[in-house]
Structures are given as structure tokens and as C-alpha cells.
Design a protein around this motif. Structure first.
Motif, PDB file in Angstrom:
ATOM      1  N   TYR A 153       0.852  -1.195   0.000  1.00 52.32           N
ATOM      2  CA  TYR A 153       0.000   0.000   0.000  1.00 52.32           C
ATOM      3  C   TYR A 153       0.883   1.239   0.000  1.00 52.32           C
ATOM      4  O   TYR A 153       1.654   1.457   0.927  1.00 52.32           O
ATOM      5  CB  TYR A 153      -0.911   0.000   1.225  1.00 52.32           C
ATOM      6  N   SER A 154       0.755   2.076  -1.046  1.00 53.52           N
ATOM      7  CA  SER A 154       1.696   3.194  -1.198  1.00 53.52           C
ATOM      8  C   SER A 154       1.016   4.552  -1.202  1.00 53.52           C
ATOM      9  O   SER A 154       1.375   5.440  -1.966  1.00 53.52           O
ATOM     10  CB  SER A 154       2.508   3.015  -2.492  1.00 53.52           C
ATOM     11  N   ASN A 155      -0.001   4.727  -0.368  1.00 55.99           N
ATOM     12  CA  ASN A 155      -0.662   6.019  -0.223  1.00 55.99           C
ATOM     13  C   ASN A 155      -0.383   6.618   1.147  1.00 55.99           C
ATOM     14  O   ASN A 155      -0.320   5.901   2.141  1.00 55.99           O
ATOM     15  CB  ASN A 155      -2.176   5.875  -0.368  1.00 55.99           C
ATOM     16  N   GLU A 156      -0.230   7.933   1.195  1.00 53.04           N
ATOM     17  CA  GLU A 156      -0.139   8.602   2.497  1.00 53.04           C
ATOM     18  C   GLU A 156      -1.499   8.638   3.168  1.00 53.04           C
ATOM     19  O   GLU A 156      -1.595   8.685   4.386  1.00 53.04           O
ATOM     20  CB  GLU A 156       0.410  10.019   2.328  1.00 53.04           C
ATOM     21  N   GLN A 157      -2.578   8.639   2.368  1.00 52.86           N
ATOM     22  CA  GLN A 157      -3.923   8.603   2.925  1.00 52.86           C
ATOM     23  C   GLN A 157      -4.099   7.320   3.735  1.00 52.86           C
ATOM     24  O   GLN A 157      -3.943   6.216   3.207  1.00 52.86           O
ATOM     25  CB  GLN A 157      -4.960   8.649   1.803  1.00 52.86           C
ATOM     26  N   PRO A 158      -4.384   7.428   5.035  1.00 46.98           N
ATOM     27  CA  PRO A 158      -4.525   6.216   5.863  1.00 46.98           C
ATOM     28  C   PRO A 158      -5.641   5.309   5.366  1.00 46.98           C
ATOM     29  O   PRO A 158      -6.653   5.759   4.840  1.00 46.98           O
ATOM     30  CB  PRO A 158      -4.856   6.786   7.248  1.00 46.98           C
ATOM     31  N   LEU A 159      -5.418   4.022   5.543  1.00 46.88           N
ATOM     32  CA  LEU A 159      -6.351   3.008   5.114  1.00 46.88           C
ATOM     33  C   LEU A 159      -6.776   2.207   6.332  1.00 46.88           C
ATOM     34  O   LEU A 159      -5.973   1.974   7.235  1.00 46.88           O
ATOM     35  CB  LEU A 159      -5.640   2.093   4.108  1.00 46.88           C
ATOM     36  N   GLY A 160      -8.029   1.782   6.355  1.00 47.99           N
ATOM     37  CA  GLY A 160      -8.513   1.009   7.487  1.00 47.99           C
ATOM     38  C   GLY A 160      -8.501  -0.472   7.204  1.00 47.99           C
ATOM     39  O   GLY A 160      -8.953  -0.909   6.146  1.00 47.99           O
ATOM     40  N   ASP A 206       3.996   4.130   7.798  1.00 48.40           N
ATOM     41  CA  ASP A 206       4.231   3.314   8.981  1.00 48.40           C
ATOM     42  C   ASP A 206       4.802   1.944   8.632  1.00 48.40           C
ATOM     43  O   ASP A 206       5.132   1.658   7.492  1.00 48.40           O
ATOM     44  CB  ASP A 206       2.964   3.200   9.837  1.00 48.40           C
ATOM     45  N   GLU A 207       4.925   1.134   9.676  1.00 49.96           N
ATOM     46  CA  GLU A 207       5.638  -0.142   9.547  1.00 49.96           C
ATOM     47  C   GLU A 207       4.772  -1.279   9.010  1.00 49.96           C
ATOM     48  O   GLU A 207       5.221  -2.419   8.977  1.00 49.96           O
ATOM     49  CB  GLU A 207       6.190  -0.546  10.927  1.00 49.96           C
ATOM     50  N   SER A 208       3.553  -0.976   8.589  1.00 54.08           N
ATOM     51  CA  SER A 208       2.690  -2.064   8.118  1.00 54.08           C
ATOM     52  C   SER A 208       2.137  -1.794   6.729  1.00 54.08           C
ATOM     53  O   SER A 208       1.097  -2.317   6.358  1.00 54.08           O
ATOM     54  CB  SER A 208       1.532  -2.284   9.103  1.00 54.08           C
ATOM     55  N   ALA A 209       2.824  -0.978   5.939  1.00 57.89           N
ATOM     56  CA  ALA A 209       2.369  -0.683   4.583  1.00 57.89           C
ATOM     57  C   ALA A 209       2.502  -1.902   3.680  1.00 57.89           C
ATOM     58  O   ALA A 209       1.859  -1.985   2.645  1.00 57.89           O
ATOM     59  CB  ALA A 209       3.153   0.489   4.005  1.00 57.89           C
ATOM     60  N   ILE A 210       3.356  -2.849   4.073  1.00 56.55           N
ATOM     61  CA  ILE A 210       3.469  -4.116   3.341  1.00 56.55           C
ATOM     62  C   ILE A 210       3.047  -5.228   4.299  1.00 56.55           C
ATOM     63  O   ILE A 210       3.579  -5.340   5.396  1.00 56.55           O
ATOM     64  CB  ILE A 210       4.905  -4.367   2.852  1.00 56.55           C
ATOM     65  N   GLN A 211       2.085  -6.024   3.882  1.00 54.84           N
ATOM     66  CA  GLN A 211       1.589  -7.102   4.725  1.00 54.84           C
ATOM     67  C   GLN A 211       1.679  -8.420   3.968  1.00 54.84           C
ATOM     68  O   GLN A 211       1.202  -8.531   2.841  1.00 54.84           O
ATOM     69  CB  GLN A 211       0.144  -6.818   5.150  1.00 54.84           C
ATOM     70  N   VAL A 212       2.313  -9.399   4.602  1.00 59.58           N
ATOM     71  CA  VAL A 212       2.484 -10.734   4.028  1.00 59.58           C
ATOM     72  C   VAL A 212       1.655 -11.688   4.879  1.00 59.58           C
ATOM     73  O   VAL A 212       1.930 -11.851   6.067  1.00 59.58           O
ATOM     74  CB  VAL A 212       3.967 -11.154   4.037  1.00 59.58           C
ATOM     75  N   PRO A 251     -11.388   4.516   1.270  1.00 58.56           N
ATOM     76  CA  PRO A 251     -12.268   5.680   1.357  1.00 58.56           C
ATOM     77  C   PRO A 251     -12.574   6.302  -0.005  1.00 58.56           C
ATOM     78  O   PRO A 251     -11.729   6.306  -0.908  1.00 58.56           O
ATOM     79  CB  PRO A 251     -11.467   6.655   2.237  1.00 58.56           C
ATOM     80  N   ALA A 252     -13.768   6.820  -0.137  1.00 63.01           N
ATOM     81  CA  ALA A 252     -14.166   7.516  -1.361  1.00 63.01           C
ATOM     82  C   ALA A 252     -13.407   8.848  -1.471  1.00 63.01           C
ATOM     83  O   ALA A 252     -13.011   9.440  -0.469  1.00 63.01           O
ATOM     84  CB  ALA A 252     -15.667   7.780  -1.338  1.00 63.01           C
ATOM     85  N   GLY A 253     -13.208   9.282  -2.701  1.00 62.49           N
ATOM     86  CA  GLY A 253     -12.634  10.613  -2.922  1.00 62.49           C
ATOM     87  C   GLY A 253     -11.131  10.693  -2.869  1.00 62.49           C
ATOM     88  O   GLY A 253     -10.571  11.789  -2.951  1.00 62.49           O
ATOM     89  N   TYR A 254     -10.440   9.557  -2.727  1.00 69.51           N
ATOM     90  CA  TYR A 254      -8.980   9.554  -2.681  1.00 69.51           C
ATOM     91  C   TYR A 254      -8.439   8.596  -3.741  1.00 69.51           C
ATOM     92  O   TYR A 254      -8.962   7.496  -3.915  1.00 69.51           O
ATOM     93  CB  TYR A 254      -8.466   9.116  -1.311  1.00 69.51           C
ATOM     94  N   MET A 255      -7.394   9.042  -4.460  1.00 62.81           N
ATOM     95  CA  MET A 255      -6.755   8.153  -5.427  1.00 62.81           C
ATOM     96  C   MET A 255      -6.026   7.047  -4.674  1.00 62.81           C
ATOM     97  O   MET A 255      -5.211   7.312  -3.799  1.00 62.81           O
ATOM     98  CB  MET A 255      -5.771   8.937  -6.287  1.00 62.81           C
ATOM     99  N   ILE A 256      -6.346   5.824  -4.996  1.00 68.08           N
ATOM    100  CA  ILE A 256      -5.799   4.660  -4.309  1.00 68.08           C
ATOM    101  C   ILE A 256      -4.811   3.943  -5.226  1.00 68.08           C
ATOM    102  O   ILE A 256      -5.116   3.655  -6.383  1.00 68.08           O
ATOM    103  CB  ILE A 256      -6.928   3.678  -3.918  1.00 68.08           C
ATOM    104  N   HIS A 257      -3.614   3.656  -4.691  1.00 70.61           N
ATOM    105  CA  HIS A 257      -2.622   2.865  -5.411  1.00 70.61           C
ATOM    106  C   HIS A 257      -2.209   1.699  -4.504  1.00 70.61           C
ATOM    107  O   HIS A 257      -1.739   1.927  -3.401  1.00 70.61           O
ATOM    108  CB  HIS A 257      -1.354   3.688  -5.715  1.00 70.61           C
TER     109      HIS A 257
END
Length: 327
Positions: free
Chosen positions: A82-89, A104-110, A122-128
Motif C-alpha cells: 500500500y503506497s498512499n499517504e492517505q490512511p487506510l482502514g 508506517d511499519e505495516s504498509a506491506i503485509q504478508v 475511502p471515497a474521494g482519494y486516489m488509491i494505489h
């Protein structure tokens, strides 16, 4: 919008998601319908045991993706970048909703595919983001490990249940961004992508391979949920060091089990994880240039500014004042 699926080895995310939203798939790409947003999902299949999906879109409503355990044991490894600064839930099992981002330390999850998870986009944010799905046996052959490494052997072994979390490094972030920009025009483009995805795996597993060898414990969805909740507790107040017995009580685990599972998942002890986050927050605040070194130190709970300065220099190679002025 909610999309729920069972994480079996033969599941094709893009095909079923396209069917769910009424989109069409052409040349391994699905374009998001205009009434839902803008963007695309692209699939790369390097065989039945090694697939990649690239997600790049902005949606008009929240998207909730629920992954249900396959019920067939660990037959697939899922690697989420996950490579967005916008926090993800994200939620594991029936645990609480935890926020994470590329900082943070969990942007990559295996994870093994026998863990339930729910992610809210979330709506309204470009997600990559990118997801690699690969079988343990295929990954084991791909890595071709020549020496003993506990972490890699646990991930590529048969029947293990796991959650490992890693930081999104600048090198991994750049490579992922470049992968998303490649146009698949011919066989050589596909060949290029195959090589670059393997390079991405190398960068990740090179980091994972450096983790300290510790006794391994299988993990279930409830344990994963508790670990993310404890991580959230540790990061919620960086001015106060964590207290192990209090965290163990929150997690409903013994102190020994909590210490072992936390280090297994995050690659470090709870206290070291806290200190690393503390220093990263200090670096972030200093770069903003709105606070003095003393203000940053006191805000992060340091009563001895000399100790703060020494600790910061140990992490970043520069004293806080010089680091802040170098922005």
C-alpha cells in the motif's frame, strides 16, 4: 459498496470484482465504470501459482473488501503493498478497525490465505496498491534459499499461518510506482514486468531475511486482530513508553506470547518498535520546521534533551538541530 470473496488458490479477483460492479475485462485490464469513479485494475498472471493485481482508482463511494479464509489451510501467500499517504482502514477477524499508511511499519503485509481480513478504501482519494498472490511452493523455488532463514522458511513452508508486516522503503515505493506506469504492449513488456515483480519480491524478502531468528508460532485471525490493536496502542501516545503487562492485559495474552508474536509479525520488540516510531515522528516534526528541538523532544516525552539528541543521532546520523536545518 461491499465486495466479499473466499481466498482460494484459484480465485481471480479482477474477474469476479468486474462481475460484481458490472464492468468488462479486456486484455487483462478492467476500467472502473464512470458512475462508480475513475481508474483501473490490471492483472498479470505468470502462471496458476503466481499472479499480480495492480489497483489504481478514485471511487465515488467507500469500497469495503472482505477476504474470507479459504478453509483449506495455507495454500496461498498474499503480499499487499500500500503506497498512499492517505490512511487506510484494515481489520483482521472480528478485531477493531486499524489505520495504516505508507508512512508506517505495516504498509506491506504478508499473510497466509487462512486469515480473514476487511479493508476499507475511502471515497474521494486516489488509491494505489498492489497484491501479489503466490503459492508457498512456487515462492520457495523462486527464492531458492541456500542457507537457513527462519522467517523465509516459515512463509514458504507447508501449512503455516502467519502475518508479517514491513515498511514501505523508498526503493520499493519507486519500483511499485514504475510497475503501475508500464503499458503492456507486447511480450517483451510482459517479460519486463515479470522481472520487475521478482525484483520487488527480492527487495521485500531481503528485508524479511534480516529478522532475528526466533521460535515460530502459527497465528490466527484473532491473534492478528489483537496484534494490530496492540500496535495501535503503542503508537497512540509516543510520549509514553509502553508497559508490557498492560498491553498483555489488553491483548488477553500472556506477556511471553505477546512478546513473541509481536516480534514475529513486526520484526522487532515492542519497545524498539515504539522507539523507532518515536524517532520517525521526531524527524517528521523537525522537517516541518515549526517546532524547536526542545519542543519536539518534550512533546515526545523526553525530559532529558541530551538523551533525546543522542538517541536521534544514533538513528539518523545527525543531531536533531542539524537534521532540522537540512530540510
Amino acid at each position: 459498496m461491499i465486495f466479499s470473496f473466499n481466498a482460494t488458490q484459484d480465485f481471480d479477483f479482477m474477474t469476479y470484482f468486474a462481475r460484481h460492479i458490472g464492468a468488462t475485462v479486456e486484455n487483462d485490464m478492467m476500467v472502473i465504470p464512470l458512475q462508480l469513479g475513475d481508474g483501473f485494475i490490471r492483472k498479470l498472471s505468470f502462471g496458476p501459482e503466481f499472479k499480480v493485481t495492480l489497483h489504481h482508482y478514485l471511487l465515488k463511494e467507500d469500497l469495503i473488501i472482505k477476504r474470507n479464509a479459504s478453509g483449506q489451510g495455507n495454500e496461498l501467500i498474499t503480499i499487499f503493498f500500500y503506497s498512499n499517504e492517505q490512511p487506510l482502514g484494515i481489520t483482521y477477524g472480528t478485531g477493531s478497525h486499524i489505520q495504516f499508511s505508507e508512512r508506517d511499519e505495516s504498509a506491506i503485509q504478508v499473510t497466509s490465505n487462512d486469515l480473514d481480513s476487511t479493508i476499507r478504501f475511502p471515497a474521494g482519494y486516489m488509491i494505489h496498491y498492489m497484491v501479489i498472490a503466490i503459492s508457498p511452493a512456487y515462492l520457495k523455488n523462486l527464492i531458492a534459499l541456500q542457507e537457513h532463514n527462519t522467517t523465509i522458511e516459515n512463509i514458504t513452508g507447508s501449512g503455516n499461518s502467519f502475518l508479517f508486516l514491513e515498511k514501505m522503503t523508498a526503493e520499493i515505493r519507486l519500483l511499485q510506482k514504475n510497475l503501475g506506469a508500464v503499458e503492456i504492449k507486447n511480450g517483451l513488456s510482459y517479460f519486463y514486468m515479470h522481472i520487475k515483480v521478482q525484483e520487488l519480491l527480492y527487495l521485500l524478502f531481503e528485508r524479511l531475511s534480516k529478522r532475528e531468528s526466533i521460535p515460530y508460532q502459527n497465528i490466527n485471525s484473532a491473534d492478528a486482530a489483537r496484534l494490530l490493536h496492540i500496535r495501535n496502542e503503542v503508537l497512540s501516545d509516543l510520549s509514553t513508553p509502553p508497559v508490557l503487562y498492560e498491553l498483555a492485559g489488553i491483548a488477553a495474552m500472556s506477556e511471553t506470547k505477546l512478546k513473541q508474536l509481536f516480534k514475529q509479525a513486526f520484526g522487532d520488540t515492542i519497545y524498539n518498535y515504539f522507539q523507532q516510531a518515536r524517532m520517525e515522528e521526531a524527524a517528521f516534526l523537525l522537517k516541518q520546521g515549526k517546532r524547536s528541538v526542545a519542543e519536539v523532544g518534550y512533546e515526545l516525552g523526553f525530559t532529558n534533551l541530551s538523551h533525546f539528541s543522542r538517541l536521534f543521532e544514533r538513528h539518523y546520523g545527525l543531531k536533531p538541530k542539524k537534521y532540522g536545518s537540512a530540510r
